[in-house]
Enzyme design. Structure first.
Site, PDB file in Angstrom:
ATOM      1  CG  HIS A 159      10.199  -6.612 -10.047  1.00 41.52           C
ATOM      2  ND1 HIS A 159      11.436  -6.034  -9.899  1.00 41.52           N
ATOM      3  CD2 HIS A 159       9.333  -5.794  -9.402  1.00 41.52           C
ATOM      4  CE1 HIS A 159      11.316  -4.906  -9.213  1.00 41.52           C
ATOM      5  NE2 HIS A 159      10.047  -4.746  -8.894  1.00 41.52           N
ATOM      6  N   GLY A 182       3.656  -8.570  -4.520  1.00 43.92           N
ATOM      7  CA  GLY A 182       4.611  -9.248  -3.653  1.00 43.92           C
ATOM      8  C   GLY A 182       4.301  -9.056  -2.174  1.00 43.92           C
ATOM      9  NE  ARG A 223      12.999   3.414  -2.318  1.00 49.99           N
ATOM     10  CZ  ARG A 223      11.709   3.245  -2.610  1.00 49.99           C
ATOM     11  NH1 ARG A 223      11.199   2.028  -2.593  1.00 49.99           N
ATOM     12  NH2 ARG A 223      10.942   4.272  -2.912  1.00 49.99           N
TER      13      ARG A 223
HETATM   14  P1  AMP Z   1       7.923  -2.294  -7.253  1.00 46.53           P
HETATM   15  O1  AMP Z   1       8.535  -2.235  -8.605  1.00 46.53           O
HETATM   16  O2  AMP Z   1       8.896  -2.135  -6.144  1.00 46.53           O
HETATM   17  O3  AMP Z   1       6.706  -1.405  -7.126  1.00 46.53           O
HETATM   18  O4  AMP Z   1       7.379  -3.769  -7.081  1.00 46.53           O
HETATM   19  C1  AMP Z   1       6.471  -4.328  -7.999  1.00 46.53           C
HETATM   20  C2  AMP Z   1       5.911  -5.579  -7.384  1.00 46.53           C
HETATM   21  O5  AMP Z   1       6.958  -6.508  -7.145  1.00 46.53           O
HETATM   22  C3  AMP Z   1       5.214  -5.324  -6.046  1.00 46.53           C
HETATM   23  O6  AMP Z   1       4.036  -6.090  -5.970  1.00 46.53           O
HETATM   24  C4  AMP Z   1       6.251  -5.786  -5.068  1.00 46.53           C
HETATM   25  O7  AMP Z   1       5.704  -6.221  -3.829  1.00 46.53           O
HETATM   26  C5  AMP Z   1       6.890  -6.940  -5.805  1.00 46.53           C
HETATM   27  N1  AMP Z   1       8.229  -7.208  -5.275  1.00 46.53           N
HETATM   28  C6  AMP Z   1       9.220  -6.314  -5.061  1.00 46.53           C
HETATM   29  N2  AMP Z   1      10.292  -6.916  -4.492  1.00 46.53           N
HETATM   30  C7  AMP Z   1       9.947  -8.218  -4.327  1.00 46.53           C
HETATM   31  C8  AMP Z   1      10.617  -9.356  -3.774  1.00 46.53           C
HETATM   32  N3  AMP Z   1      11.846  -9.275  -3.258  1.00 46.53           N
HETATM   33  N4  AMP Z   1       9.980 -10.540  -3.768  1.00 46.53           N
HETATM   34  C9  AMP Z   1       8.722 -10.635  -4.279  1.00 46.53           C
HETATM   35  N5  AMP Z   1       8.039  -9.609  -4.813  1.00 46.53           N
HETATM   36  C10 AMP Z   1       8.640  -8.412  -4.825  1.00 46.53           C
END
Ligand code: AMP
Length: 285
Positions: free
Chosen positions: A37, A149, A189
């Site tokens: 993030h 991401g 997760r």
């Molecule tokens: P989330 O909180 O899981 O909904 O993720 C928020 C944003 O962070 C989304 O655009 C995800 O694709 C991105 N994201 C989550 N994990 C990663 C990672 N390991 N590398 C890059 N971006 C990520």
């Protein structure tokens, strides 16, 4: 860093930013922040005058209520990390702010085959929920750049399609996957993985690397078959492993069919469902 919890307050402040003609970058998240993030925040900071991170665990994109209940929530730590990385605004709304009773949110997007495969096939309703929350955030914030991401490759593709249909004057930026030292893609997760399962979770990255090294030697069907076997170890259960066209997300039978080839997978690691992907042939090469 400024913290907002109400749409009205945030929009009042954003007026001032707009009047100064500043560029605004949006990073939507569900919190439990990690370096993946934060890399999005950093990229937004380079390309915009003001960066806003939203933290909202969106109930409408969870197809299993137990997954929603167990989703990690660490708001204080998140705020500290965002402060350290220099995020300008944190928007952390309650559900009633995002979905006030009676508010109609546009839902007439046509994603066609993009949402019929992979995550769309295994998580019914997931992308309708994603489109709903991202659409609502775009309506509230109207950013110049939206950072997402590659980790959620299908999600970025679908949001790009949605932005085209909304005709927003907005640039969707896909940021690279940030991984742990052993290759496991960072994910909120991951904290739920039992230690003995976490130790072996790099099998997902290793399998994607195997696909990358054999992409010019084996057919997609052969690679898929080897990958599914490689992921079928005790405590792990692959849900899908697909080699797809990076634009249409449809499975390929031969790499001659595309100049943008991506391997995407979802794997149950114990009781935790992990997704990952790797670009095997990049259109820029
Ligand atoms: P989330 O909180 O899981 O909904 O993720 C928020 C944003 O962070 C989304 O655009 C995800 O694709 C991105 N994201 C989550 N994990 C990663 C990672 N390991 N590398 C890059 N971006 C990520």
């Amino acid at each position: 860093m400024l913290l907002f919890k109400h749409v009205k307050d945030l929009q009042w402040y954003l007026q001032f930013i707009r009047s100064g003609n500043r560029k605004l970058g949006l990073v939507p998240t569900m919190g439990a922040l990690h370096s993946g993030h934060l890399s999005l925040i950093r990229q937004s900071k380079v390309e915009n005058n003001v960066t806003i991170c939203t933290i909202f665990v969106n109930p409408t994109q969870f197809n299993e209520s137990s997954d929603l209940k167990k989703y990690p929530r660490t708001p204080n730590k998140d705020a500290q990390l965002l402060l350290e990385v220099g995020c300008d605004i944190l928007f952390m709304p309650l559900e009633t702010e995002i979905y006030p009773p009676g508010l109609k949110i546009r839902s007439d997007y046509a994603f066609g085959k993009l949402e019929k495969v992979m995550e769309g096939a295994f998580r019914p309703g997931h992308f309708a929920g994603v489109a709903q929350v991202v659409g609502r955030l775009l309506d509230i914030i109207t950013p110049d750049h939206l950072y997402m991401g590659q980790k959620d490759f299908q999600q970025v593709t679908i949001v790009q399609k949605m932005v085209q249909q909304r005709k927003d004057n907005l640039n969707v930026v896909m940021c690279p996957i940030i991984r742990e030292a052993d290759g496991l893609a960072m994910s909120s997760r991951n904290v739920r993985l039992q230690p003995e399962i976490r130790e072996r979770a790099s099998i997902i990255y290793q399998t994607l690397k195997m696909a990358e090294t054999s992409i010019y030697e084996k057919s997609p069907a052969q690679i898929k078959s080897v990958a599914l076997q490689s992921l079928d170890i005790p405590d792990f259960r692959p849900e899908y492993f697909e080699i797809v066209d990076g634009y249409t997300l449809q499975p390929l039978t031969s790499i001659e069919q595309s100049d943008y080839v991506v391997a995407c997978t979802a794997v149950w690691a114990g009781k935790v469902r992990l997704i990952d992907n790797m670009v095997l042939i990049s259109p820029h090469k």
